[in-house]
Design an enzyme around this catalytic site. Structure first.
Site, PDB file in Angstrom:
ATOM      1  N   ILE A 150      -3.702  -4.970  -2.921  1.00  0.00           N
ATOM      2  CA  ILE A 150      -4.474  -4.305  -1.882  1.00  0.00           C
ATOM      3  C   ILE A 150      -5.768  -3.677  -2.406  1.00  0.00           C
ATOM      4  CG2 ILE A 150      -3.323  -2.060  -2.129  1.00  0.00           C
ATOM      5  CD1 ILE A 150      -4.435  -3.822   1.148  1.00  0.00           C
ATOM      6  N   ALA A 169       0.862  -1.185   0.000  1.00  0.00           N
ATOM      7  CA  ALA A 169       0.000   0.000   0.000  1.00  0.00           C
ATOM      8  C   ALA A 169       0.896   1.231   0.000  1.00  0.00           C
ATOM      9  CB  ALA A 169      -0.925  -0.010   1.211  1.00  0.00           C
ATOM     10  N   VAL A 170       1.362   1.586  -1.192  1.00  0.00           N
ATOM     11  CA  VAL A 170       2.298   2.693  -1.353  1.00  0.00           C
ATOM     12  C   VAL A 170       1.568   3.882  -1.961  1.00  0.00           C
ATOM     13  CG1 VAL A 170       4.434   3.431  -2.497  1.00  0.00           C
ATOM     14  CG2 VAL A 170       4.239   1.112  -1.580  1.00  0.00           C
ATOM     15  N   GLU A 181       4.403 -10.037 -13.260  1.00  0.00           N
ATOM     16  CA  GLU A 181       3.434 -11.010 -13.766  1.00  0.00           C
ATOM     17  C   GLU A 181       4.002 -11.787 -14.953  1.00  0.00           C
ATOM     18  OE1 GLU A 181      -1.035 -10.395 -13.625  1.00  0.00           O
ATOM     19  OE2 GLU A 181      -0.636 -10.055 -15.759  1.00  0.00           O
TER      20      GLU A 181
END
Length: 351
Positions: free
Chosen positions: A206, A116-117, A298
């Site tokens: 998140i 969570a930046v 990914e």
């Protein structure tokens, strides 16, 4: 008594390791897996040392009430097994009452790594509150929140045996740096902290909210989730794999099984460590060659899982998106990514 025997097969280059506990073999490994501890009395889940918890005997308490399983009834609209004989998990292919009862006896310590930046701290409250309602309820869970602003981590009422651990990381100027940084900081934190506190690790995005049960049916040595866009009829040559040979994530057009999302994946702590570190080191190698994989970690994740098959594949129920219409074969959405203004929440305006 725990007995560990090491010997070679007929080929000297192929050593085998057998672990015998109370007169029976509980683990056998070939020479490609050296992650084995040699001390402590193992519980049902076989956890002789930190980081080496394993799925043990599928034992269930007496008196549990559940629907009788059938050999004749089940999902006929989807495939529930891969061509390497790993389960492909959908609603209707398992009984949550049975599977949670079995795995709770094994008592794994589960870690969830969340990044969570910047403005993404706004999604923490919704994720955590919904996870406490639906995610591995009554299991031991620690949420590792990687953030550049610990003051924005909300106070959440947590269930018994559930915790939050905040890890401070630098801010980023590009959202791609956040994505690639996940692998770096996860690798470092597993080494320094998580390895001593958890047996199983999930990596999750998140900006998502749980909507329904997400339980022990998802656990396996390595569990990957099918990407919601490419899971139906997409030919392998049309998967968004990295197609440039210059990148270490390169996959030829005539290869591929499925396309997996990097927004939810999990596995044994040490197996996940190898995969997370792989994504990090491969990204670093690409950077030296002045290239960035098309979908960052990914792309590297998909390259790794093509040649190191996951032991369980989870359907897109395990990561849907509010942007997409729910398909007929998606009987339940367990967790879904939120609609958001990427230009507003991402540090470089979404580009």
């Amino acid at each position: 008594m725990l007995v560990i025997m090491h010997f070679t097969s007929g080929q000297p280059s192929t050593p085998f390791l057998y672990v015998i506990y109370q007169g029976r073999s509980i683990l056998s490994l070939n020479g490609s897996d050296s992650n084995i501890a040699t001390k402590s009395k193992p519980p049902n889940g076989f956890c002789p040392d930190k980081g080496s918890w394993r799925i043990g005997d599928l034992k269930m308490q007496t008196g549990l009430k559940y629907a009788q399983p059938s050999t004749q009834k089940g999902r006929t609209d989807v495939n529930s097994v891969t061509n390497w004989n790993a389960p492909l998990v959908w609603e209707g292919t398992f009984d949550p009452v049975v599977i949670d009862a079995i795995y709770k006896k094994m008592d794994p310590r589960v870690a969830v790594a969340l990044f969570a930046v910047g403005k993404y701290t706004r999604f923490l409250k919704g994720f955590l509150e919904s996870a406490e309602k639906y995610f591995l309820v009554d299991f031991r869970v620690t949420y590792y929140i990687f953030t550049d602003n610990k003051g924005h981590v909300p106070t959440i009422k947590l269930g018994k045996g559930r915790n939050i651990s905040v890890v401070t990381v630098p801010s980023a100027k590009r959202w791609q740096e956040v994505v690639l940084g996940r692998m770096k900081w996860a690798t470092i934190t597993i080494d320094k902290q998580i390895r001593n506190e958890a047996d199983y690790l999930y990596m999750m995005d998140i900006d998502s909210v749980f909507h329904n049960y997400f339980g022990a049916e998802s656990l396996s040595p390595m569990s990957a989730v099918l990407h919601r866009i490419f899971y139906k009829n997409t030919k392998r040559e049309h998967f968004p794999y990295e197609r440039r040979p210059k990148s270490t994530a390169f996959i030829p057009a005539d290869e591929g099984d499925y396309y997996y999302t990097a927004a939810v994946w999990g596995g044994y702590l040490e197996d996940m460590y190898r995969l997370v570190k792989y994504c990090y080191t491969q990204s670093e190698e690409d950077a030296k060659n002045d290239i960035e994989a098309v979908w960052q970690e990914e792309s590297h994740l998909n390259k790794y899982l093509l040649y190191n098959k996951p032991t369980k594949v989870l359907s897109p129920e395990y990561l849907w998106s509010d942007y997409n219409q729910i398909q007929a074969d998606i009987k339940v959405v367990r967790i879904s990514q939120l609609i958001k203004n990427y230009k507003e929440v991402r540090p470089n305006g979404g580009h």
